[in-house]
Design a protein around this motif. Structure first.
Motif, PDB file in Angstrom:
ATOM      1  N   MET A 193      65.218  27.365  14.863  1.00  0.00           N
ATOM      2  CA  MET A 193      65.724  27.410  16.232  1.00  0.00           C
ATOM      3  C   MET A 193      65.451  28.760  16.880  1.00  0.00           C
ATOM      4  SD  MET A 193      69.645  26.890  17.641  1.00  0.00           S
ATOM      5  CE  MET A 193      70.211  28.466  16.968  1.00  0.00           C
ATOM      6  N   TYR A 194      65.661  29.828  16.138  1.00  0.00           N
ATOM      7  CA  TYR A 194      65.433  31.173  16.678  1.00  0.00           C
ATOM      8  C   TYR A 194      63.960  31.363  17.050  1.00  0.00           C
ATOM      9  CZ  TYR A 194      65.725  36.254  17.156  1.00  0.00           C
ATOM     10  OH  TYR A 194      65.673  37.534  17.641  1.00  0.00           O
ATOM     11  N   ASP A 195      63.056  30.922  16.178  1.00  0.00           N
ATOM     12  CA  ASP A 195      61.627  31.019  16.490  1.00  0.00           C
ATOM     13  C   ASP A 195      61.268  30.140  17.683  1.00  0.00           C
ATOM     14  OD1 ASP A 195      61.192  32.824  14.476  1.00  0.00           O
ATOM     15  OD2 ASP A 195      60.230  31.404  13.107  1.00  0.00           O
ATOM     16  N   LEU A 196      61.872  28.965  17.752  1.00  0.00           N
ATOM     17  CA  LEU A 196      61.625  28.073  18.874  1.00  0.00           C
ATOM     18  C   LEU A 196      62.087  28.709  20.181  1.00  0.00           C
ATOM     19  CD1 LEU A 196      60.801  25.321  20.057  1.00  0.00           C
ATOM     20  CD2 LEU A 196      63.070  24.454  19.382  1.00  0.00           C
ATOM     21  N   MET A 197      63.241  29.341  20.169  1.00  0.00           N
ATOM     22  CA  MET A 197      63.728  30.022  21.373  1.00  0.00           C
ATOM     23  C   MET A 197      62.763  31.128  21.809  1.00  0.00           C
ATOM     24  SD  MET A 197      67.836  30.346  20.875  1.00  0.00           S
ATOM     25  CE  MET A 197      68.895  28.908  20.870  1.00  0.00           C
ATOM     26  N   GLN A 198      62.246  31.874  20.855  1.00  0.00           N
ATOM     27  CA  GLN A 198      61.283  32.919  21.202  1.00  0.00           C
ATOM     28  C   GLN A 198      60.040  32.322  21.855  1.00  0.00           C
ATOM     29  OE1 GLN A 198      60.987  34.851  17.250  1.00  0.00           O
ATOM     30  NE2 GLN A 198      61.756  36.710  18.234  1.00  0.00           N
ATOM     31  N   VAL A 256      62.608  25.473  29.366  1.00  0.00           N
ATOM     32  CA  VAL A 256      64.031  25.466  29.023  1.00  0.00           C
ATOM     33  C   VAL A 256      64.207  24.679  27.729  1.00  0.00           C
ATOM     34  CG1 VAL A 256      64.503  23.415  30.433  1.00  0.00           C
ATOM     35  CG2 VAL A 256      66.364  25.000  29.899  1.00  0.00           C
ATOM     36  N   LEU A 257      65.178  25.097  26.934  1.00  0.00           N
ATOM     37  CA  LEU A 257      65.457  24.438  25.657  1.00  0.00           C
ATOM     38  C   LEU A 257      66.793  23.712  25.720  1.00  0.00           C
ATOM     39  CD1 LEU A 257      64.722  23.901  22.695  1.00  0.00           C
ATOM     40  CD2 LEU A 257      65.895  26.038  22.096  1.00  0.00           C
ATOM     41  N   MET A 268      70.819  20.769  16.416  1.00  0.00           N
ATOM     42  CA  MET A 268      71.355  21.689  15.424  1.00  0.00           C
ATOM     43  C   MET A 268      71.922  20.967  14.204  1.00  0.00           C
ATOM     44  SD  MET A 268      73.083  24.637  17.853  1.00  0.00           S
ATOM     45  CE  MET A 268      73.215  25.834  16.516  1.00  0.00           C
ATOM     46  N   ASN A 269      72.137  19.664  14.327  1.00  0.00           N
ATOM     47  CA  ASN A 269      72.679  18.886  13.209  1.00  0.00           C
ATOM     48  C   ASN A 269      71.612  18.349  12.275  1.00  0.00           C
ATOM     49  OD1 ASN A 269      71.910  17.243  15.453  1.00  0.00           O
ATOM     50  ND2 ASN A 269      72.927  15.487  14.518  1.00  0.00           N
ATOM     51  N   PHE A 270      70.329  18.455  12.661  1.00  0.00           N
ATOM     52  CA  PHE A 270      69.275  17.849  11.844  1.00  0.00           C
ATOM     53  C   PHE A 270      68.869  18.762  10.691  1.00  0.00           C
ATOM     54  CE2 PHE A 270      67.334  14.625  15.062  1.00  0.00           C
ATOM     55  CZ  PHE A 270      68.492  13.868  14.957  1.00  0.00           C
ATOM     56  N   LYS A 271      69.803  19.007   9.825  1.00  0.00           N
ATOM     57  CA  LYS A 271      69.545  19.767   8.600  1.00  0.00           C
ATOM     58  C   LYS A 271      69.507  18.796   7.426  1.00  0.00           C
ATOM     59  CE  LYS A 271      71.912  23.891  10.350  1.00  0.00           C
ATOM     60  NZ  LYS A 271      73.051  24.814  10.156  1.00  0.00           N
ATOM     61  N   GLY A 272      68.670  19.091   6.439  1.00  0.00           N
ATOM     62  CA  GLY A 272      68.544  18.146   5.335  1.00  0.00           C
ATOM     63  C   GLY A 272      67.977  16.841   5.828  1.00  0.00           C
ATOM     64  N   ASP A 273      68.664  15.735   5.509  1.00  0.00           N
ATOM     65  CA  ASP A 273      68.146  14.421   5.883  1.00  0.00           C
ATOM     66  C   ASP A 273      68.878  13.812   7.078  1.00  0.00           C
ATOM     67  OD1 ASP A 273      70.596  13.876   4.785  1.00  0.00           O
ATOM     68  OD2 ASP A 273      69.864  12.464   3.267  1.00  0.00           O
ATOM     69  N   GLU A 274      69.637  14.611   7.831  1.00  0.00           N
ATOM     70  CA  GLU A 274      70.428  14.062   8.928  1.00  0.00           C
ATOM     71  C   GLU A 274      69.568  13.415  10.019  1.00  0.00           C
ATOM     72  OE1 GLU A 274      73.726  13.655   9.458  1.00  0.00           O
ATOM     73  OE2 GLU A 274      74.086  14.364   7.412  1.00  0.00           O
ATOM     74  N   LYS A 326      76.762  29.771  18.517  1.00  0.00           N
ATOM     75  CA  LYS A 326      75.604  30.272  17.780  1.00  0.00           C
ATOM     76  C   LYS A 326      74.333  30.164  18.614  1.00  0.00           C
ATOM     77  CE  LYS A 326      76.179  27.899  13.906  1.00  0.00           C
ATOM     78  NZ  LYS A 326      75.919  27.460  12.511  1.00  0.00           N
ATOM     79  N   ALA A 327      74.174  29.043  19.296  1.00  0.00           N
ATOM     80  CA  ALA A 327      72.980  28.850  20.120  1.00  0.00           C
ATOM     81  C   ALA A 327      72.940  29.852  21.264  1.00  0.00           C
ATOM     82  CB  ALA A 327      72.950  27.421  20.654  1.00  0.00           C
ATOM     83  N   MET A 328      74.078  30.098  21.909  1.00  0.00           N
ATOM     84  CA  MET A 328      74.108  31.026  23.046  1.00  0.00           C
ATOM     85  C   MET A 328      73.807  32.446  22.596  1.00  0.00           C
ATOM     86  SD  MET A 328      77.153  29.580  25.546  1.00  0.00           S
ATOM     87  CE  MET A 328      78.417  29.452  24.286  1.00  0.00           C
ATOM     88  N   TYR A 329      74.322  32.833  21.436  1.00  0.00           N
ATOM     89  CA  TYR A 329      74.062  34.188  20.953  1.00  0.00           C
ATOM     90  C   TYR A 329      72.564  34.381  20.679  1.00  0.00           C
ATOM     91  CZ  TYR A 329      74.736  38.608  18.553  1.00  0.00           C
ATOM     92  OH  TYR A 329      74.680  39.928  18.200  1.00  0.00           O
ATOM     93  N   CYS A 330      71.942  33.381  20.053  1.00  0.00           N
ATOM     94  CA  CYS A 330      70.501  33.465  19.790  1.00  0.00           C
ATOM     95  C   CYS A 330      69.709  33.446  21.095  1.00  0.00           C
ATOM     96  CB  CYS A 330      70.067  32.322  18.894  1.00  0.00           C
ATOM     97  SG  CYS A 330      70.654  32.439  17.189  1.00  0.00           S
ATOM     98  N   ALA A 331      70.152  32.660  22.045  1.00  0.00           N
ATOM     99  CA  ALA A 331      69.460  32.603  23.331  1.00  0.00           C
ATOM    100  C   ALA A 331      69.530  33.933  24.056  1.00  0.00           C
ATOM    101  CB  ALA A 331      70.069  31.503  24.193  1.00  0.00           C
TER     102      ALA A 331
END
Length: 453
Positions: free
Chosen positions: A170-175, A184-185, A150-156, A228-233
């Motif tokens: 992430m949401y599309d990946l979970m789907q 499992v993710l 979840m931290n790999f935004k931009g150039d992280e 955030k991840a749990m809510y999307c999951a």
């Protein structure tokens, strides 16, 4: 009856039944029978006497990184290192910027030619090409587990070539993951927006200690993105596996959310059970997530004892010490740790805190097998299971020396620690791979595990 091997006179630690005296018969690489000691007339071509020892199912390391330090030879060095720690199965992360379809067969072949123990993969996911191939990874490659940072935004994530992922991805990946019943993710929860502001402020103030590294990544950044991840999951029905949970705040949020969505699994690592940001480690102690406080250490031990934490994995990275001997902001993250997981849990957990051997067996064998699609043959002892066994001397006290453990990394976070309780034999599919700290099994014995087994 005559078997290939009998492991006799040991106390077997069953993840679901506790400690039972038993002899274990092995034939054709599988457990053939569980026998009552002294009550059978079976014979074997080889006999291993485990008197005064405990016999665990072969240990499973669920969090190891491949391809970061020495991608050519590390399968040999790191699987031998893992075998010295009692591990018979490794699940390693591959973190590539190219589609895995372009490199998987070559990577697997190189690993199978070198590996001393069995292995499987988790794939790091950050590219649209990765997302498009999820079904192929599951159905053709037998890779059921994935990881999203979840931290790999931009150039992280630029240092790994994994950049630009966001919560929409992430949401599309979970789907996509949720479409496959056994998949499992894994989630690395880190709110990089909070971290960036702290990091810039600390750097502008000239702060550069290990504690500053920890304070730049406060517990809220882990807890917030876990939520955030749990809510999307929950919305997508995707099973989540939280890697390296390190603090009470994140753990409490996970426990609360589990009451409404149960498909959430929790892992921690030994370093978060033994060290804090106040320890005098310098840049050697740099990890992500960083070390926390004594209160967090106590919260994690309690969660390990009561079953909230289901897996302990090392987050093992085999980089050399020289990569850490820099300013705290430039030093590499992570350290080697697989071979010392069991001694830490035995010495610091069983001997000092009363953590049961059955619980240790669960977090190192049956739980990772169940979560990651290995339970039909790995993670327990039953007729028909792979004859993967770890024989342990609970009384053995030994000082940690990195050079003896044999990782490509030339140091250990536990260098000089005297730990009580060590593996003395590692058996993979009926073959003795490690005996008394020496690797005696050949490279190439380990096999790739296409899951589900």
């Amino acid at each position: 009856m005559t078997f290939d091997c009998i492991v006799k006179n040991g106390t077997v630690v069953f993840p679901h039944h506790g400690e039972i005296r038993a002899d274990l018969a092995i034939d054709n690489g599988r457990i053939a029978a569980i026998l009552e000691p002294g009550r059978h007339s079976c014979e074997a071509r080889d006999v291993i006497d485990a008197a005064d020892r405990h016999v665990f199912p072969g240990l499973i390391e669920a969090h190891m990184h491949f391809g970061i330090a020495d991608p050519i030879a590390e399968y040999s060095s790191e699987t031998a290192y893992a075998a010295r720690g009692g591990f018979t199965t490794l699940l390693g992360y591959l973190l590539k910027s190219v589609p895995y379809s372009e490199m998987f067969e070559e990577e697997k072949a190189r690993a199978e030619s070198q590996s001393h123990v069995d292995f499987g993969y988790h794939f790091g996911m950050a590219k649209e090409e990765h997302l498009a191939e999820v079904a192929r990874y599951v159905e053709s490659f037998g890779v059921l587990s994935f990881k999203f940072f979840m931290n790999f935004k931009g150039d992280e994530g630029l240092y790994l070539g994994l950049t630009g992922a966001d919560e929409g991805f992430m949401y599309d990946l979970m789907q996509s993951v949720a479409r496959h019943p056994n998949a499992v993710l894994g989630i690395h929860p880190e709110n990089i927006e909070i971290v960036r502001r702290h990091r810039l402020k600390f750097q502008s103030q000239g702060r550069s200690t290990l504690k500053d590294w920890s304070l730049s990544k406060p517990p809220i950044n882990e807890a917030l993105d876990s939520l955030k991840a749990m809510y999307c999951a929950e919305q997508t029905g995707c099973p989540l596996y939280f890697v390296h949970v390190s603090c009470r705040l994140a753990l409490d949020e996970i426990v609360r959310f589990r009451r409404r969505y149960e498909r959430i699994y929790v892992e921690t690592c030994p370093q978060y059970l033994t060290h804090t940001m106040d320890d005098d480690l310098g840049t050697v102690g740099k990890a992500n997530p960083p070390l926390k406080t004594k209160d967090d250490v106590e919260a994690l031990w309690a969660a390990l004892a009561d079953g909230t934490i289901e897996v302990v994995g090392a987050d093992h990275v085999a980089r050399k010490r020289a990569t850490k001997e820099k300013n705290i902001w430039q030093a590499s993250q992570g350290f080697p740790g697989t071979a010392t997981i069991l001694p830490i849990l035995l010495s610091e957990g069983y001997h000092k805190r009363g953590l049961s051997l059955q619980r240790i067996a669960q977090v190192l064998t049956s739980n990772p097998a169940r979560i990651f699609g290995l339970a039909n043959r790995k993670g327990d002892i039953f007729p028909g299971a792979d004859a993967d066994l770890t024989i342990v001397d609970l009384k053995r006290e030994h000082m940690v020396r990195a050079e003896e453990l044999g990782s490509y990394a030339d140091y250990s976070l536990y260098e000089g620690w005297s730990l009580k309780g060590w593996p003395i034999a590692t058996i993979v599919r009926g073959k003795l791979v490690m005996a008394d700290g020496e690797v005696v099994g050949p490279p190439g014995w380990g096999k790739f595990l296409a899951r589900p087994l």
